[in-house]
Design an enzyme around this catalytic site. Sequence first.
Site, PDB file in Angstrom:
ATOM      1  N   ASP A   1      26.004   0.717   7.524  1.00  0.00           N
ATOM      2  CA  ASP A   1      27.252  -0.051   7.523  1.00  0.00           C
ATOM      3  C   ASP A   1      28.279   0.786   8.278  1.00  0.00           C
ATOM      4  O   ASP A   1      29.208   1.334   7.679  1.00  0.00           O
ATOM      5  CB  ASP A   1      27.688  -0.305   6.077  1.00  0.00           C
ATOM      6  CG  ASP A   1      26.618  -1.060   5.308  1.00  0.00           C
ATOM      7  OD1 ASP A   1      26.585  -2.282   5.394  1.00  0.00           O
ATOM      8  OD2 ASP A   1      25.784  -0.406   4.636  1.00  0.00           O
TER       9      ASP A   1
ATOM     10  N   SER B   1      17.762  -2.890   3.408  1.00  0.00           N
ATOM     11  CA  SER B   1      18.965  -3.564   2.908  1.00  0.00           C
ATOM     12  C   SER B   1      18.588  -4.330   1.648  1.00  0.00           C
ATOM     13  O   SER B   1      17.482  -4.883   1.558  1.00  0.00           O
ATOM     14  CB  SER B   1      19.483  -4.544   3.969  1.00  0.00           C
ATOM     15  OG  SER B   1      20.379  -5.456   3.376  1.00  0.00           O
ATOM     16  N   SER B   2      19.523  -4.368   0.704  1.00  0.00           N
ATOM     17  CA  SER B   2      19.264  -5.129  -0.527  1.00  0.00           C
ATOM     18  C   SER B   2      18.963  -6.583  -0.196  1.00  0.00           C
ATOM     19  O   SER B   2      18.217  -7.255  -0.901  1.00  0.00           O
ATOM     20  CB  SER B   2      20.483  -5.053  -1.446  1.00  0.00           C
ATOM     21  OG  SER B   2      20.824  -3.716  -1.681  1.00  0.00           O
TER      22      SER B   2
ATOM     23  N   LEU C   1      18.810  -1.193  -5.650  1.00  0.00           N
ATOM     24  CA  LEU C   1      18.674   0.081  -4.938  1.00  0.00           C
ATOM     25  C   LEU C   1      17.342   0.204  -4.203  1.00  0.00           C
ATOM     26  O   LEU C   1      16.303  -0.255  -4.678  1.00  0.00           O
ATOM     27  CB  LEU C   1      18.823   1.244  -5.927  1.00  0.00           C
ATOM     28  CG  LEU C   1      20.154   1.293  -6.679  1.00  0.00           C
ATOM     29  CD1 LEU C   1      20.202   2.524  -7.581  1.00  0.00           C
ATOM     30  CD2 LEU C   1      21.345   1.287  -5.732  1.00  0.00           C
ATOM     31  N   HIS C   2      17.412   0.837  -3.034  1.00  0.00           N
ATOM     32  CA  HIS C   2      16.214   1.104  -2.231  1.00  0.00           C
ATOM     33  C   HIS C   2      16.312   2.529  -1.687  1.00  0.00           C
ATOM     34  O   HIS C   2      17.271   3.257  -2.002  1.00  0.00           O
ATOM     35  CB  HIS C   2      16.082   0.068  -1.107  1.00  0.00           C
ATOM     36  CG  HIS C   2      17.328  -0.118  -0.292  1.00  0.00           C
ATOM     37  ND1 HIS C   2      17.878   0.897   0.470  1.00  0.00           N
ATOM     38  CD2 HIS C   2      18.169  -1.177  -0.148  1.00  0.00           C
ATOM     39  CE1 HIS C   2      18.969   0.459   1.073  1.00  0.00           C
ATOM     40  NE2 HIS C   2      19.180  -0.800   0.695  1.00  0.00           N
TER      41      HIS C   2
ATOM     42  N   HIS D   1      19.695   3.849  -0.354  1.00  0.00           N
ATOM     43  CA  HIS D   1      20.631   4.334  -1.377  1.00  0.00           C
ATOM     44  C   HIS D   1      20.183   5.708  -1.917  1.00  0.00           C
ATOM     45  O   HIS D   1      20.998   6.605  -2.099  1.00  0.00           O
ATOM     46  CB  HIS D   1      20.682   3.362  -2.561  1.00  0.00           C
ATOM     47  CG  HIS D   1      21.160   1.980  -2.226  1.00  0.00           C
ATOM     48  ND1 HIS D   1      20.332   0.879  -2.265  1.00  0.00           N
ATOM     49  CD2 HIS D   1      22.371   1.520  -1.854  1.00  0.00           C
ATOM     50  CE1 HIS D   1      21.021  -0.197  -1.939  1.00  0.00           C
ATOM     51  NE2 HIS D   1      22.256   0.147  -1.678  1.00  0.00           N
TER      52      HIS D   1
HETATM   53  P1  AMP Z   1      25.455  -1.356  -0.742  1.00  0.00           P
HETATM   54  O1  AMP Z   1      24.776  -1.293  -2.072  1.00  0.00           O
HETATM   55  O2  AMP Z   1      24.800  -2.284   0.232  1.00  0.00           O
HETATM   56  O3  AMP Z   1      26.934  -1.567  -0.871  1.00  0.00           O
HETATM   57  O4  AMP Z   1      25.283   0.086  -0.095  1.00  0.00           O
HETATM   58  C1  AMP Z   1      25.712   1.234  -0.753  1.00  0.00           C
HETATM   59  C2  AMP Z   1      25.631   2.398   0.199  1.00  0.00           C
HETATM   60  O5  AMP Z   1      24.287   2.571   0.650  1.00  0.00           O
HETATM   61  C3  AMP Z   1      26.488   2.191   1.465  1.00  0.00           C
HETATM   62  O6  AMP Z   1      27.085   3.429   1.812  1.00  0.00           O
HETATM   63  C4  AMP Z   1      25.461   1.778   2.481  1.00  0.00           C
HETATM   64  O7  AMP Z   1      25.834   2.073   3.819  1.00  0.00           O
HETATM   65  C5  AMP Z   1      24.267   2.617   2.056  1.00  0.00           C
HETATM   66  N1  AMP Z   1      23.028   2.058   2.611  1.00  0.00           N
HETATM   67  C6  AMP Z   1      22.569   0.786   2.470  1.00  0.00           C
HETATM   68  N2  AMP Z   1      21.428   0.610   3.176  1.00  0.00           N
HETATM   69  C7  AMP Z   1      21.158   1.803   3.775  1.00  0.00           C
HETATM   70  C8  AMP Z   1      20.131   2.269   4.643  1.00  0.00           C
HETATM   71  N3  AMP Z   1      19.143   1.480   5.051  1.00  0.00           N
HETATM   72  N4  AMP Z   1      20.179   3.552   5.058  1.00  0.00           N
HETATM   73  C9  AMP Z   1      21.192   4.374   4.661  1.00  0.00           C
HETATM   74  N5  AMP Z   1      22.186   4.002   3.840  1.00  0.00           N
HETATM   75  C10 AMP Z   1      22.187   2.729   3.407  1.00  0.00           C
END
Ligand code: AMP
Length: 252
Positions: A149, A184-185, A32-33, A36
């Site tokens: 995304d 991004s992760s 998480l960042h 998230h």
């Molecule tokens: P993930 O863990 O990559 O599947 O992402 C989980 C959720 O967090 C998804 O809805 C992503 O679009 C959102 N997310 C990831 N990176 C960002 C970001 N930089 N800004 C906003 N939302 C994000």
Amino acid sequence: MIIIRNPKKWLFVRKNKIKNKTLGFVPTMGALHEGHLSLIRRSKRENDLTCASIFINPAQFNDKNDLKNYPASLESDIKKLKSEKTDFLFLPDEKTMYSDGYSFKVSENSISKSLCGKSRPGHFDGVLTVVMKLFNIARPDSAYFGEKDYQQYVLIKNMSEAFFMNIEIIPCPLIREKDGLALSSRNRLLSEKERLSAQLLNKALKTGKSKNDIKRILNKSGFNVEYVENKWGRKLAAAKLGKVRLIDNVKI
Ligand code: AMP
């Protein structure tokens, strides 16, 4: 924060203990960042209760190495969610989520084949399937997705409407580093040198130049560009730096 691993246990809680509360849901794959956490904060503002989930979904990885290298940091994720006062964390394992061995799936035959879907066959079917499963377990009123995304957000919104899921799909702004790189992760997999170049993806998209010019600029700067396209009033791109695949989009 209450951590729940078993869908039946969660359904019991949802039906009996919190049935009259509005529930916001934030599905993630962990690592998480701030991106998230911005979704968690929005959900907390707009709902009585917020549930996050962490599940690295094997069905959406068309590349086994990508799955193997996907960063995991559960302990620090839990700390972050607790410090945001997240009410629930749903933390299932693969056996629980895919007791059917992925023999049932949600399949989309149009948008999912373009952009990111072209180079990642089966990716969006994996995403839609796991989101459908997670929605059926969590039974939220609203679910929060990042505009980072963007194609994923559009597909999930369309799926929710196509299947009358009665869940409000809420798009949330893309959160960036100071130099413009979309959080991004996967960024933690970039080498120091790649991290320095990575900011050029957003900078190139913001120039307002044509798709082909942007492709040329990025390829010259060491990226391996997958696509630059205009769609949904946005300029969207995917490109690899070394082994790390980055995506970004800006409003036109
Ligand atoms: P993930 O863990 O990559 O599947 O992402 C989980 C959720 O967090 C998804 O809805 C992503 O679009 C959102 N997310 C990831 N990176 C960002 C970001 N930089 N800004 C906003 N939302 C994000």
